[in-house]
Write a protein that holds these residues in place. Sequence first.
Motif, PDB file in Angstrom:
ATOM      1  N   MET A  32      36.977  36.388  47.410  1.00  0.00           N
ATOM      2  CA  MET A  32      38.041  36.605  46.437  1.00  0.00           C
ATOM      3  C   MET A  32      38.194  38.089  46.112  1.00  0.00           C
ATOM      4  O   MET A  32      39.316  38.585  45.954  1.00  0.00           O
ATOM      5  CB  MET A  32      37.780  35.783  45.174  1.00  0.00           C
ATOM      6  CG  MET A  32      37.948  34.282  45.401  1.00  0.00           C
ATOM      7  SD  MET A  32      37.579  33.281  43.949  1.00  0.00           S
ATOM      8  CE  MET A  32      38.953  33.710  42.872  1.00  0.00           C
ATOM      9  N   THR A  33      37.079  38.805  46.040  1.00  0.00           N
ATOM     10  CA  THR A  33      37.131  40.244  45.787  1.00  0.00           C
ATOM     11  C   THR A  33      37.849  40.950  46.936  1.00  0.00           C
ATOM     12  O   THR A  33      38.695  41.812  46.704  1.00  0.00           O
ATOM     13  CB  THR A  33      35.712  40.805  45.584  1.00  0.00           C
ATOM     14  OG1 THR A  33      35.149  40.188  44.411  1.00  0.00           O
ATOM     15  CG2 THR A  33      35.732  42.310  45.396  1.00  0.00           C
ATOM     16  N   GLU A  35      40.092  39.729  48.721  1.00  0.00           N
ATOM     17  CA  GLU A  35      41.510  39.346  48.637  1.00  0.00           C
ATOM     18  C   GLU A  35      42.217  40.010  47.456  1.00  0.00           C
ATOM     19  O   GLU A  35      43.376  39.728  47.195  1.00  0.00           O
ATOM     20  CB  GLU A  35      41.626  37.828  48.512  1.00  0.00           C
ATOM     21  CG  GLU A  35      41.151  37.065  49.736  1.00  0.00           C
ATOM     22  CD  GLU A  35      40.987  35.571  49.493  1.00  0.00           C
ATOM     23  OE1 GLU A  35      41.174  35.102  48.341  1.00  0.00           O
ATOM     24  OE2 GLU A  35      40.656  34.867  50.456  1.00  0.00           O
ATOM     25  N   GLY A  36      41.500  40.865  46.713  1.00  0.00           N
ATOM     26  CA  GLY A  36      42.121  41.570  45.598  1.00  0.00           C
ATOM     27  C   GLY A  36      41.947  40.917  44.242  1.00  0.00           C
ATOM     28  O   GLY A  36      42.598  41.307  43.277  1.00  0.00           O
ATOM     29  N   LYS A  37      41.077  39.905  44.158  1.00  0.00           N
ATOM     30  CA  LYS A  37      40.772  39.248  42.880  1.00  0.00           C
ATOM     31  C   LYS A  37      39.302  39.525  42.561  1.00  0.00           C
ATOM     32  O   LYS A  37      38.432  38.716  42.859  1.00  0.00           O
ATOM     33  CB  LYS A  37      41.023  37.745  42.967  1.00  0.00           C
ATOM     34  CG  LYS A  37      42.460  37.393  43.238  1.00  0.00           C
ATOM     35  CD  LYS A  37      42.645  35.907  43.379  1.00  0.00           C
ATOM     36  CE  LYS A  37      44.063  35.599  43.783  1.00  0.00           C
ATOM     37  NZ  LYS A  37      44.232  34.208  44.168  1.00  0.00           N
ATOM     38  N   ILE A  39      35.698  39.662  41.401  1.00  0.00           N
ATOM     39  CA  ILE A  39      34.785  38.794  40.665  1.00  0.00           C
ATOM     40  C   ILE A  39      33.396  38.988  41.255  1.00  0.00           C
ATOM     41  O   ILE A  39      33.244  39.186  42.462  1.00  0.00           O
ATOM     42  CB  ILE A  39      35.225  37.312  40.722  1.00  0.00           C
ATOM     43  CG1 ILE A  39      34.302  36.437  39.859  1.00  0.00           C
ATOM     44  CG2 ILE A  39      35.330  36.812  42.141  1.00  0.00           C
ATOM     45  CD1 ILE A  39      34.838  35.048  39.580  1.00  0.00           C
ATOM     46  N   SER A  59      34.282  39.178  35.697  1.00  0.00           N
ATOM     47  CA  SER A  59      35.645  39.077  36.180  1.00  0.00           C
ATOM     48  C   SER A  59      36.603  39.641  35.147  1.00  0.00           C
ATOM     49  O   SER A  59      36.225  39.884  33.999  1.00  0.00           O
ATOM     50  CB  SER A  59      35.990  37.606  36.457  1.00  0.00           C
ATOM     51  OG  SER A  59      37.318  37.468  36.897  1.00  0.00           O
ATOM     52  N   GLN A  60      37.856  39.798  35.545  1.00  0.00           N
ATOM     53  CA  GLN A  60      38.877  40.281  34.617  1.00  0.00           C
ATOM     54  C   GLN A  60      39.388  39.177  33.709  1.00  0.00           C
ATOM     55  O   GLN A  60      39.884  39.446  32.623  1.00  0.00           O
ATOM     56  CB  GLN A  60      40.038  40.912  35.382  1.00  0.00           C
ATOM     57  CG  GLN A  60      39.634  42.174  36.097  1.00  0.00           C
ATOM     58  CD  GLN A  60      40.774  42.796  36.888  1.00  0.00           C
ATOM     59  OE1 GLN A  60      41.801  42.179  37.116  1.00  0.00           O
ATOM     60  NE2 GLN A  60      40.569  44.032  37.306  1.00  0.00           N
ATOM     61  N   ASP A  61      39.295  37.905  34.176  1.00  0.00           N
ATOM     62  CA  ASP A  61      39.815  36.823  33.353  1.00  0.00           C
ATOM     63  C   ASP A  61      39.148  35.487  33.679  1.00  0.00           C
ATOM     64  O   ASP A  61      38.553  35.310  34.736  1.00  0.00           O
ATOM     65  CB  ASP A  61      41.340  36.708  33.479  1.00  0.00           C
ATOM     66  CG  ASP A  61      41.784  36.515  34.918  1.00  0.00           C
ATOM     67  OD1 ASP A  61      41.389  35.518  35.540  1.00  0.00           O
ATOM     68  OD2 ASP A  61      42.536  37.370  35.414  1.00  0.00           O
ATOM     69  N   GLU A  63      40.563  32.626  34.269  1.00  0.00           N
ATOM     70  CA  GLU A  63      41.227  31.867  35.320  1.00  0.00           C
ATOM     71  C   GLU A  63      40.630  32.161  36.694  1.00  0.00           C
ATOM     72  O   GLU A  63      40.509  31.266  37.531  1.00  0.00           O
ATOM     73  CB  GLU A  63      42.738  32.159  35.329  1.00  0.00           C
ATOM     74  CG  GLU A  63      43.475  31.594  34.133  1.00  0.00           C
ATOM     75  CD  GLU A  63      43.223  32.353  32.827  1.00  0.00           C
ATOM     76  OE1 GLU A  63      42.940  33.570  32.870  1.00  0.00           O
ATOM     77  OE2 GLU A  63      43.272  31.711  31.764  1.00  0.00           O
ATOM     78  N   THR A  64      40.253  33.418  36.930  1.00  0.00           N
ATOM     79  CA  THR A  64      39.636  33.780  38.207  1.00  0.00           C
ATOM     80  C   THR A  64      38.284  33.100  38.362  1.00  0.00           C
ATOM     81  O   THR A  64      37.936  32.626  39.446  1.00  0.00           O
ATOM     82  CB  THR A  64      39.489  35.317  38.313  1.00  0.00           C
ATOM     83  OG1 THR A  64      40.791  35.908  38.201  1.00  0.00           O
ATOM     84  CG2 THR A  64      38.858  35.731  39.632  1.00  0.00           C
TER      85      THR A  64
END
Length: 87
Positions: A32-33, A35-37, A39, A59-61, A63-64
Amino acid sequence: MEVFMVERSLKGIPMDQLAAAQQRAIATAQEMTAEGKPIRYIRSTFVPESGRCMCLFESQDQETVKALNEKAQIPFTNVSVALDLTP
């Protein structure tokens, strides 16, 4: 980035399955990281007697964090903001 605690009920899970779930969480975080998300898996604490498991992610949020656990197919009961007080 914030720290999130993922709560799980894994009573009766064999240790090899628990280790495999941890490896899926780590690998999925890396995917995921990439892919630009962003975590990051931090660590887990497991209580065999009750089956209670708490995992920490950065994480930033929220939902992630939920998305990671769904993608990795690791059951969870709750995701909440947590304060990591590790010195």
